[in-house]
Write a protein that holds these residues in place. Structure first.
Motif, mmCIF file in Angstrom:
data_model
loop_
_atom_site.group_PDB
_atom_site.id
_atom_site.type_symbol
_atom_site.label_atom_id
_atom_site.label_comp_id
_atom_site.label_asym_id
_atom_site.label_seq_id
_atom_site.Cartn_x
_atom_site.Cartn_y
_atom_site.Cartn_z
ATOM 1 N N MET A 29 0.845 -1.188 0.000
ATOM 2 C CA MET A 29 0.000 0.000 0.000
ATOM 3 C C MET A 29 0.884 1.242 0.000
ATOM 4 O O MET A 29 1.928 1.288 0.658
ATOM 5 C CB MET A 29 -0.965 0.008 1.181
ATOM 6 N N ARG A 30 0.462 2.222 -0.770
ATOM 7 C CA ARG A 30 1.136 3.522 -0.823
ATOM 8 C C ARG A 30 0.197 4.542 -0.211
ATOM 9 O O ARG A 30 -0.977 4.621 -0.582
ATOM 10 C CB ARG A 30 1.489 3.891 -2.259
ATOM 11 N N VAL A 31 0.708 5.301 0.756
ATOM 12 C CA VAL A 31 -0.122 6.290 1.433
ATOM 13 C C VAL A 31 0.539 7.658 1.358
ATOM 14 O O VAL A 31 1.771 7.767 1.292
ATOM 15 C CB VAL A 31 -0.393 5.913 2.907
ATOM 16 N N ARG A 32 -0.296 8.676 1.345
ATOM 17 C CA ARG A 32 0.208 10.047 1.443
ATOM 18 C C ARG A 32 0.232 10.418 2.914
ATOM 19 O O ARG A 32 -0.802 10.509 3.568
ATOM 20 C CB ARG A 32 -0.670 11.015 0.653
ATOM 21 N N SER A 33 1.430 10.589 3.430
ATOM 22 C CA SER A 33 1.633 10.871 4.850
ATOM 23 C C SER A 33 2.873 11.748 4.960
ATOM 24 O O SER A 33 3.951 11.292 5.343
ATOM 25 C CB SER A 33 1.814 9.548 5.616
ATOM 26 N N PRO A 34 2.767 13.038 4.600
ATOM 27 C CA PRO A 34 3.960 13.875 4.388
ATOM 28 C C PRO A 34 4.882 14.014 5.583
ATOM 29 O O PRO A 34 6.111 13.930 5.445
ATOM 30 C CB PRO A 34 3.361 15.231 3.988
ATOM 31 N N ARG A 35 4.317 14.214 6.764
ATOM 32 C CA ARG A 35 5.180 14.466 7.928
ATOM 33 C C ARG A 35 5.964 13.222 8.313
ATOM 34 O O ARG A 35 7.160 13.292 8.632
ATOM 35 C CB ARG A 35 4.339 14.969 9.087
ATOM 36 N N ILE A 36 5.309 12.067 8.275
ATOM 37 C CA ILE A 36 6.015 10.826 8.622
ATOM 38 C C ILE A 36 7.001 10.452 7.521
ATOM 39 O O ILE A 36 8.123 10.020 7.808
ATOM 40 C CB ILE A 36 5.002 9.697 8.890
ATOM 41 N N ALA A 37 6.623 10.634 6.266
ATOM 42 C CA ALA A 37 7.519 10.300 5.153
ATOM 43 C C ALA A 37 8.806 11.120 5.215
ATOM 44 O O ALA A 37 9.884 10.626 4.870
ATOM 45 C CB ALA A 37 6.813 10.529 3.819
ATOM 46 N N ARG A 38 8.719 12.364 5.650
ATOM 47 C CA ARG A 38 9.916 13.207 5.729
ATOM 48 C C ARG A 38 10.785 12.851 6.924
ATOM 49 O O ARG A 38 12.005 13.049 6.892
ATOM 50 C CB ARG A 38 9.511 14.684 5.791
ATOM 51 N N ALA A 39 10.170 12.363 8.001
ATOM 52 C CA ALA A 39 10.911 12.160 9.248
ATOM 53 C C ALA A 39 11.450 10.743 9.428
ATOM 54 O O ALA A 39 12.421 10.538 10.162
ATOM 55 C CB ALA A 39 9.997 12.496 10.435
ATOM 56 N N LEU A 40 10.850 9.775 8.759
ATOM 57 C CA LEU A 40 11.168 8.374 9.042
ATOM 58 C C LEU A 40 12.561 7.989 8.562
ATOM 59 O O LEU A 40 12.981 8.344 7.469
ATOM 60 C CB LEU A 40 10.118 7.478 8.400
ATOM 61 N N GLN A 41 13.293 7.251 9.410
ATOM 62 C CA GLN A 41 14.620 6.749 9.095
ATOM 63 C C GLN A 41 14.559 5.251 8.823
ATOM 64 O O GLN A 41 13.649 4.557 9.293
ATOM 65 C CB GLN A 41 15.578 7.029 10.260
ATOM 66 N N PRO A 42 15.551 4.725 8.079
ATOM 67 C CA PRO A 42 15.554 3.296 7.768
ATOM 68 C C PRO A 42 15.455 2.428 9.017
ATOM 69 O O PRO A 42 16.210 2.610 9.979
ATOM 70 C CB PRO A 42 16.901 3.101 7.055
ATOM 71 N N GLY A 43 14.520 1.489 8.994
ATOM 72 C CA GLY A 43 14.340 0.572 10.112
ATOM 73 C C GLY A 43 13.204 0.939 11.039
ATOM 74 O O GLY A 43 12.774 0.109 11.849
ATOM 75 N N GLN A 44 12.719 2.179 10.968
ATOM 76 C CA GLN A 44 11.592 2.567 11.800
ATOM 77 C C GLN A 44 10.278 2.090 11.175
ATOM 78 O O GLN A 44 10.240 1.655 10.032
ATOM 79 C CB GLN A 44 11.574 4.081 11.983
ATOM 80 N N PHE A 45 9.186 2.204 11.948
ATOM 81 C CA PHE A 45 7.914 1.684 11.467
ATOM 82 C C PHE A 45 6.789 2.662 11.759
ATOM 83 O O PHE A 45 6.959 3.675 12.447
ATOM 84 C CB PHE A 45 7.617 0.303 12.069
ATOM 85 N N ALA A 46 5.627 2.349 11.183
ATOM 86 C CA ALA A 46 4.407 3.120 11.416
ATOM 87 C C ALA A 46 3.420 2.257 12.187
ATOM 88 O O ALA A 46 3.327 1.045 11.978
ATOM 89 C CB ALA A 46 3.793 3.571 10.094
ATOM 90 N N HIS A 47 2.692 2.891 13.103
ATOM 91 C CA HIS A 47 1.691 2.196 13.918
ATOM 92 C C HIS A 47 0.331 2.664 13.419
ATOM 93 O O HIS A 47 -0.038 3.830 13.588
ATOM 94 C CB HIS A 47 1.912 2.552 15.389
ATOM 95 N N VAL A 48 -0.419 1.764 12.771
ATOM 96 C CA VAL A 48 -1.570 2.142 11.948
ATOM 97 C C VAL A 48 -2.885 1.724 12.598
ATOM 98 O O VAL A 48 -3.039 0.580 13.039
ATOM 99 C CB VAL A 48 -1.461 1.489 10.551
ATOM 100 N N ARG A 49 -3.842 2.672 12.638
ATOM 101 C CA ARG A 49 -5.209 2.338 13.010
ATOM 102 C C ARG A 49 -5.981 2.067 11.726
ATOM 103 O O ARG A 49 -6.078 2.921 10.844
ATOM 104 C CB ARG A 49 -5.868 3.478 13.787
ATOM 105 N N ILE A 50 -6.538 0.862 11.608
ATOM 106 C CA ILE A 50 -7.195 0.434 10.382
ATOM 107 C C ILE A 50 -8.660 0.840 10.413
ATOM 108 O O ILE A 50 -9.387 0.495 11.361
ATOM 109 C CB ILE A 50 -7.056 -1.088 10.207
ATOM 110 N N PRO A 51 -9.137 1.587 9.419
ATOM 111 C CA PRO A 51 -10.542 1.989 9.403
ATOM 112 C C PRO A 51 -11.474 0.781 9.259
ATOM 113 O O PRO A 51 -11.107 -0.245 8.683
ATOM 114 C CB PRO A 51 -10.635 2.909 8.179
ATOM 115 N N GLY A 52 -12.669 0.924 9.815
ATOM 116 C CA GLY A 52 -13.622 -0.169 9.790
ATOM 117 C C GLY A 52 -13.444 -1.141 10.938
ATOM 118 O O GLY A 52 -14.131 -2.165 11.005
ATOM 119 N N MET A 53 -12.495 -0.827 11.849
ATOM 120 C CA MET A 53 -12.233 -1.705 12.996
ATOM 121 C C MET A 53 -12.389 -0.917 14.294
ATOM 122 O O MET A 53 -11.549 -0.989 15.183
ATOM 123 C CB MET A 53 -10.824 -2.303 12.896
ATOM 124 N N GLU A 54 -13.478 -0.149 14.383
ATOM 125 C CA GLU A 54 -13.670 0.713 15.544
ATOM 126 C C GLU A 54 -13.786 -0.080 16.842
ATOM 127 O O GLU A 54 -13.461 0.432 17.922
ATOM 128 C CB GLU A 54 -14.915 1.584 15.345
#
Length: 266
Positions: A29-54
């Motif tokens: 999946m490709r997402v538009r996430s400008p602030r995280i894309a600019r700040a993330l370093q190799p090896g780090q990860f994103a913690h995602v809340r998945i919609p539809g799973m309230e």
């Protein structure tokens, strides 16, 4: 090596741009996430809340495959293994995701004169890509070994080949592509015959343990990216503990990257 500098955590609403099936139960999946894309370093990860799973309040951790800071985008490769990732695979372009990032300790950055061997098994292949990319960008020597159960599951091979200008060494459990067997065998052979100052690895723990042992025998430093189930993702709940020689450490904030010499392999 010194501790890498980390950016502050960002809680960002991201837009899903693509969600492509690329292999057996594997999606990018490709997402538009400008602030995280600019700040993330190799090896780090994103913690995602998945919609539809309230009804499910916990986020899901995903290694970031590649970032495109100028465009404000990032790619995540994920494997469909349960209810959460099944729901993620149903999302379509235009859907919104909420994610926290960049989370965790990144790989140590390249240093002048270093040479790198990256060994990744299965869904661990995305975690090593960005550091390999940085080595290649700096013109430093780098080789890659990829392992998967079948040739169809080697979905990162072409992107690695395009980056390196050569094919990565591949191994499949069923022998359908490349070396017949586990990635530890060609990795150990490269370490016996080559000259690498650094090794990084991500994948099943038996693979990482064997790679770490081979790296130690070859006199190379080795870092591992440890996968754990996570709840909070910010170090509060202690659900993602890794046993180390210095005691219990949290994979989400003390890792996921650890010096292999510190890990107590179970």
């Amino acid at each position: 090596m010194t501790e890498p500098q980390r950016s502050a955590l960002v809680d960002e609403r991201a837009e899903l741009l693509e969600n492509e099936k690329v292999g057996p139960r594997l999606h990018v999946m490709r997402v538009r996430s400008p602030r995280i894309a600019r700040a993330l370093q190799p090896g780090q990860f994103a913690h995602v809340r998945i919609p539809g799973m309230e009804a499910h309040i916990l986020r899901r951790p995903f290694s970031v495959y590649e970032t495109f800071p100028d465009e404000g985008m990032l790619d995540i490769l994920y494997q469909v293994v349960g209810f959460g990732t099944e729901q993620l695979a149903r999302l379509r372009p235009g859907d919104a995701l909420c994610q926290i990032g960049p989370v965790g300790r990144p790989w140590d950055p390249p240093a002048p004169g270093q040479s790198l061997l990256a060994v990744a098994g299965g869904a661990g292949a995305p975690a090593t890509f960005m550091l390999v990319k940085e080595f290649a960008r700096r013109g430093l020597p780098v080789d890659v070994v990829l392992g998967a159960q079948t040739g169809d599951a080697l979905v990162t091979r072409e992107r690695y080949a395009a980056l390196l200008g050569k094919d990565p060494v591949c191994a499949t459990d069923d022998g359908s592509f490349g070396y017949a067997g586990f990635a530890t065998e060609p990795a150990s052979e490269l370490l016996r015959t080559g000259s690498y100052s650094r090794v990084i690895t991500c994948g099943p723990e038996p693979l990482m343990r064997k790679v770490a042992e081979a790296a130690s025998s070859a006199g190379a430093t080795c870092q591992v990216s440890m996968e754990r189930r996570m709840a909070c993702g910010v170090g509060a709940c202690l659900s993602c503990v890794v046993e180390t020689s210095g005691g219990k450490r949290r994979a989400c904030v003390d890792g996921p990257v650890f010096d292999a010499r510190e890990v107590v392999w179970l």
